[in-house]
Design a protein around this motif. Sequence first.
Motif, short mmCIF file in Angstrom:
data_model
loop_
_atom_site.label_atom_id
_atom_site.label_comp_id
_atom_site.label_asym_id
_atom_site.label_seq_id
_atom_site.Cartn_x
_atom_site.Cartn_y
_atom_site.Cartn_z
N LEU A 163 -9.61 28.94 -8.26
CA LEU A 163 -8.55 30.13 -8.78
C LEU A 163 -9.17 31.31 -9.62
O LEU A 163 -8.72 32.15 -9.78
N GLY A 164 -10.76 31.11 -9.39
CA GLY A 164 -11.58 32.16 -9.96
C GLY A 164 -11.53 32.33 -11.61
O GLY A 164 -12.00 33.18 -12.00
N LEU A 165 -11.14 31.38 -12.25
CA LEU A 165 -11.00 31.38 -13.51
C LEU A 165 -12.86 30.91 -14.14
O LEU A 165 -13.67 30.42 -13.20
N ASP A 166 -13.00 31.37 -15.47
CA ASP A 166 -14.51 31.45 -15.91
C ASP A 166 -14.50 29.95 -16.71
O ASP A 166 -15.70 29.74 -17.07
N GLY A 167 -13.35 29.31 -16.95
CA GLY A 167 -13.71 28.04 -17.67
C GLY A 167 -12.19 27.43 -17.52
O GLY A 167 -11.12 27.77 -17.01
N PHE A 168 -12.08 26.15 -18.21
CA PHE A 168 -10.92 25.40 -18.34
C PHE A 168 -10.56 24.73 -19.64
O PHE A 168 -11.79 24.63 -20.39
N ASP A 169 -9.68 24.46 -19.90
CA ASP A 169 -9.27 23.79 -21.38
C ASP A 169 -8.74 22.50 -20.98
O ASP A 169 -8.00 22.04 -20.16
N LEU A 170 -8.75 21.61 -22.24
CA LEU A 170 -8.36 20.25 -22.07
C LEU A 170 -7.64 19.96 -23.45
O LEU A 170 -8.08 20.50 -24.51
N GLY A 171 -6.59 19.24 -23.41
CA GLY A 171 -5.63 18.64 -24.89
C GLY A 171 -6.57 17.34 -24.96
O GLY A 171 -6.93 16.68 -23.96
N ILE A 172 -6.76 16.97 -26.18
CA ILE A 172 -7.52 15.85 -26.66
C ILE A 172 -6.95 14.55 -25.98
O ILE A 172 -7.93 13.78 -25.92
N THR A 173 -5.51 14.71 -25.88
CA THR A 173 -5.09 13.43 -25.37
C THR A 173 -5.58 13.13 -23.91
O THR A 173 -5.10 11.79 -23.24
N LEU A 174 -6.03 14.07 -23.06
CA LEU A 174 -6.62 13.74 -21.77
C LEU A 174 -7.75 13.24 -21.51
O LEU A 174 -8.31 12.64 -20.69
N ILE A 175 -8.53 13.00 -22.66
CA ILE A 175 -9.85 12.36 -22.74
C ILE A 175 -9.59 11.11 -23.38
O ILE A 175 -9.15 10.67 -24.46
N LYS A 176 -10.24 10.16 -22.42
CA LYS A 176 -9.60 8.57 -22.46
C LYS A 176 -10.15 8.13 -23.78
O LYS A 176 -9.38 7.10 -24.53
N ASN A 177 -11.53 8.11 -23.83
CA ASN A 177 -12.21 7.55 -25.14
C ASN A 177 -13.56 8.28 -25.32
O ASN A 177 -13.83 9.10 -24.72
#
Length: 272
Positions: free
Chosen positions: A29-43
């Motif tokens: 989509l041409g974005l320069d970065g992306f963000d995550l919620g902490i709950t999406l990182i499994k361990n």
Amino acid sequence: MSCLSVSLFAAIMNNEMTIPEYARLCKNLGLDGFDLGITLIKNHTPKYIAQLKNEIAKEGIPLIMVTTYPDFTHPEHLQREREFDFLVHDIALASALGAKFVRVTAGQAHPSTHEEDGIGWAIEYLKKAAPVADKYGIKLVYENHAKPGAWEYIDFSNPPAIFLQIAEGLRETSVGINFDTANILAAGYPNTVEILDAVFDKVLTIHVAETATFGQLQPVALGTGIVPFREIFSYLKSKNFDGWLCLEEWANKGREGIQESVTFARQTWTEA
């Protein structure tokens, strides 16, 4: 410009989409970065972290912000101590994945927490977390937050007056501000730019977020609610803002909703 697609949280958590696939979508989509919620990182196991970091690197787009939910206004001291240790873990985890920012909160508006106590506790623990983040090369950004699905109550510092007091208490620290464009209106205060101006010197990131309702957070597609984006973006441009615009996409329209949000944000920024 980056994106936190709350709309896709369920798909990622249910293994219908991987984090690298989400990163690829943001890149396409041409974005320069992306963000995550902490709950999406499994361990935080070494094998998982090394694999995820390598997969993200292959996509060629950086992880900008990890959003966390510390609850430093909890009435029980032992739980506040736990919340601090949880945040230390989250900071280390975000650092291991190469993130630049960790979004932090004051905590929930627990019915038994008095205003003066909650303000003091939030400042105390966020101050304590600042050197931890500094050590790991992470910038903490405190948000004028509303209510995530992970909480029972709305954010203690959702009222702008409380948010400003906590922000002032953190002014001499390395903790910056992640300013949310929807939550001032959701809190029932009519002038978003006035609050933004009061903390602008500490603003590092902007959550470009929308709400359909004054006095209540009702997420909708960017540009279809009541947030005065042109006014906000014009203000940011007048101040030569050069930080991150992090789109908090919550239209629940899948990939189409993200595309529409990116298009709207780009066009509105250009026209502002």
